[in-house]
Design a protein around this motif. Structure first.
Motif, PDB file in Angstrom:
ATOM      1  N   PHE A  17       0.751  -1.134   0.052  1.00  0.00           N
ATOM      2  CA  PHE A  17       0.003  -0.033   0.154  1.00  0.00           C
ATOM      3  C   PHE A  17       0.809   1.267   0.010  1.00  0.00           C
ATOM      4  O   PHE A  17       1.731   1.427   0.710  1.00  0.00           O
ATOM      5  CB  PHE A  17      -0.844   0.118   1.211  1.00  0.00           C
ATOM      6  CG  PHE A  17      -1.724   1.051   1.469  1.00  0.00           C
ATOM      7  CD1 PHE A  17      -2.672   1.592   0.562  1.00  0.00           C
ATOM      8  CD2 PHE A  17      -1.693   2.167   2.387  1.00  0.00           C
ATOM      9  CE1 PHE A  17      -3.277   2.746   0.524  1.00  0.00           C
ATOM     10  CE2 PHE A  17      -2.366   3.197   2.629  1.00  0.00           C
ATOM     11  CZ  PHE A  17      -3.260   3.575   1.569  1.00  0.00           C
ATOM     12  N   LEU A  29      -7.319   0.593  -6.795  1.00  0.00           N
ATOM     13  CA  LEU A  29      -7.283  -0.736  -6.436  1.00  0.00           C
ATOM     14  C   LEU A  29      -6.800  -1.506  -7.571  1.00  0.00           C
ATOM     15  O   LEU A  29      -7.318  -1.409  -8.601  1.00  0.00           O
ATOM     16  CB  LEU A  29      -8.579  -1.321  -5.621  1.00  0.00           C
ATOM     17  CG  LEU A  29      -8.621  -2.904  -5.323  1.00  0.00           C
ATOM     18  CD1 LEU A  29      -7.313  -2.761  -4.158  1.00  0.00           C
ATOM     19  CD2 LEU A  29      -9.966  -3.004  -5.114  1.00  0.00           C
ATOM     20  N   TYR A  50       0.269  -0.465 -10.572  1.00  0.00           N
ATOM     21  CA  TYR A  50       0.568   0.149  -9.076  1.00  0.00           C
ATOM     22  C   TYR A  50       1.313   1.347  -9.289  1.00  0.00           C
ATOM     23  O   TYR A  50       1.164   2.458  -8.680  1.00  0.00           O
ATOM     24  CB  TYR A  50       1.138  -0.852  -8.188  1.00  0.00           C
ATOM     25  CG  TYR A  50       1.474  -0.521  -6.712  1.00  0.00           C
ATOM     26  CD1 TYR A  50       0.229  -0.701  -5.854  1.00  0.00           C
ATOM     27  CD2 TYR A  50       2.445  -0.251  -6.367  1.00  0.00           C
ATOM     28  CE1 TYR A  50       0.556  -0.371  -4.488  1.00  0.00           C
ATOM     29  CE2 TYR A  50       2.948   0.242  -5.089  1.00  0.00           C
ATOM     30  CZ  TYR A  50       1.924   0.170  -4.189  1.00  0.00           C
ATOM     31  OH  TYR A  50       2.276   0.414  -2.842  1.00  0.00           O
ATOM     32  N   THR A  60      -2.643   3.571  -3.209  1.00  0.00           N
ATOM     33  CA  THR A  60      -2.701   2.655  -4.015  1.00  0.00           C
ATOM     34  C   THR A  60      -2.452   1.433  -3.674  1.00  0.00           C
ATOM     35  O   THR A  60      -1.605   1.407  -2.600  1.00  0.00           O
ATOM     36  CB  THR A  60      -1.780   3.102  -5.320  1.00  0.00           C
ATOM     37  OG1 THR A  60      -1.801   4.124  -5.774  1.00  0.00           O
ATOM     38  CG2 THR A  60      -1.954   1.850  -6.326  1.00  0.00           C
ATOM     39  N   LEU A  61      -3.360   0.429  -3.557  1.00  0.00           N
ATOM     40  CA  LEU A  61      -3.360  -0.930  -3.006  1.00  0.00           C
ATOM     41  C   LEU A  61      -3.313  -2.110  -4.104  1.00  0.00           C
ATOM     42  O   LEU A  61      -4.110  -1.851  -5.062  1.00  0.00           O
ATOM     43  CB  LEU A  61      -4.597  -1.186  -1.873  1.00  0.00           C
ATOM     44  CG  LEU A  61      -4.479  -2.398  -1.427  1.00  0.00           C
ATOM     45  CD1 LEU A  61      -3.320  -2.713  -0.315  1.00  0.00           C
ATOM     46  CD2 LEU A  61      -5.869  -2.614  -0.738  1.00  0.00           C
ATOM     47  N   VAL A  92      -8.832   0.438   2.215  1.00  0.00           N
ATOM     48  CA  VAL A  92      -8.170   1.739   1.683  1.00  0.00           C
ATOM     49  C   VAL A  92      -9.166   2.886   1.946  1.00  0.00           C
ATOM     50  O   VAL A  92      -8.569   3.991   2.472  1.00  0.00           O
ATOM     51  CB  VAL A  92      -7.969   1.731   0.343  1.00  0.00           C
ATOM     52  CG1 VAL A  92      -7.492   2.837  -0.344  1.00  0.00           C
ATOM     53  CG2 VAL A  92      -7.148   0.541  -0.067  1.00  0.00           C
TER      54      VAL A  92
END
Length: 215
Positions: A17, A29, A50, A60-61, A92
């Motif tokens: 993350f 995501l 990502y 961002t995850l 998130v």
């Protein structure tokens, strides 16, 4: 990119993350390809997606679906994986409750899960769907598709037939109030082995255009 562990429906889920650099940062995501085909959050395309959202200031995850890496649980044919994705988005959003916009990006199986999540979460305003497996899974749930996005496909994809993806694009384009972009990358196979720069240029050009107009 700190490693994170967060609660999922079947136990802990493992992710990477990058928090948003400012309050009200948008959320992204990223979903990985099929766990039984070796798909993980460390897939090259997933990592590139990502990085591109991180660079643009998104919280961002990317994470491993159940049964992959340190994520608990066992593969559930997409049903449980969709629950995992919903839990990941919840997590998130608990960190960035004031996020102005949410995006979802997925590759292959991850694209199928992402587009199902899109139907359940009205806050998702944009999607990037790379090689969605339209010849393997049913996409009729996209009725109507709630957000605009881009579908990217390699024209030499040996797993997902380009004609099935074209049919999906044509169907989504009949809807009003959303715009579906469709890019085909010449010579690219399912994994965009030698065409990663072209794939990411397509993603970046689309994000540039969308984020400029969304402002």
């Amino acid at each position: 990119m700190p490693e994170v562990i967060f609660p999922g429906p079947e136990g802990r889920l493992e992710g990477r993350f990058n928090p948003g650099p400012r309050p009200r940062a948008p959320v992204a995501l990223i979903l990985h390809p099929h766990p039984q085909g070796g798909g993980t959050m460390n897939n090259r395309i997933v990592q590139n997606l990502y990085q591109t959202f991180v660079k643009r200031g998104f919280a961002t995850l990317r994470f491993n679906f159940r049964g992959v890496g340190k994520s608990q649980g066992t593969f559930d044919n997409g049903i449980g994986e969709l629950s995992d994705a919903a839990s990941a988005l919840d997590w998130v959003q608990s960190i960035h409750p004031e996020a102005q916009t949410t995006w979802i990006a997925g590759f292959s199986f991850g694209a199928w899960i992402g587009m199902q999540l899109l139907m359940r979460r009205p806050e998702i305003k944009g999607f990037i769907s790379i090689a969605p497996p339209a010849n393997m899974y049913d996409f009729t749930f996209l009725a109507p598709c709630p957000s605009s996005g881009i579908i990217i496909q390699g024209d030499s994809d040996e797993v997902v037939t380009p004609s099935a993806v074209q049919k999906l694009v044509d169907k989504l384009r009949t809807q009003r109030h959303i715009t579906i972009h469709h890019d085909t990358i010449p010579g690219a196979n399912h994994f965009f082995e030698h065409e990663m720069p072209q794939l990411m240029k397509s993603v970046d050009d689309y994000l540039d255009m969308r984020l400029a107009t969304d402002r």
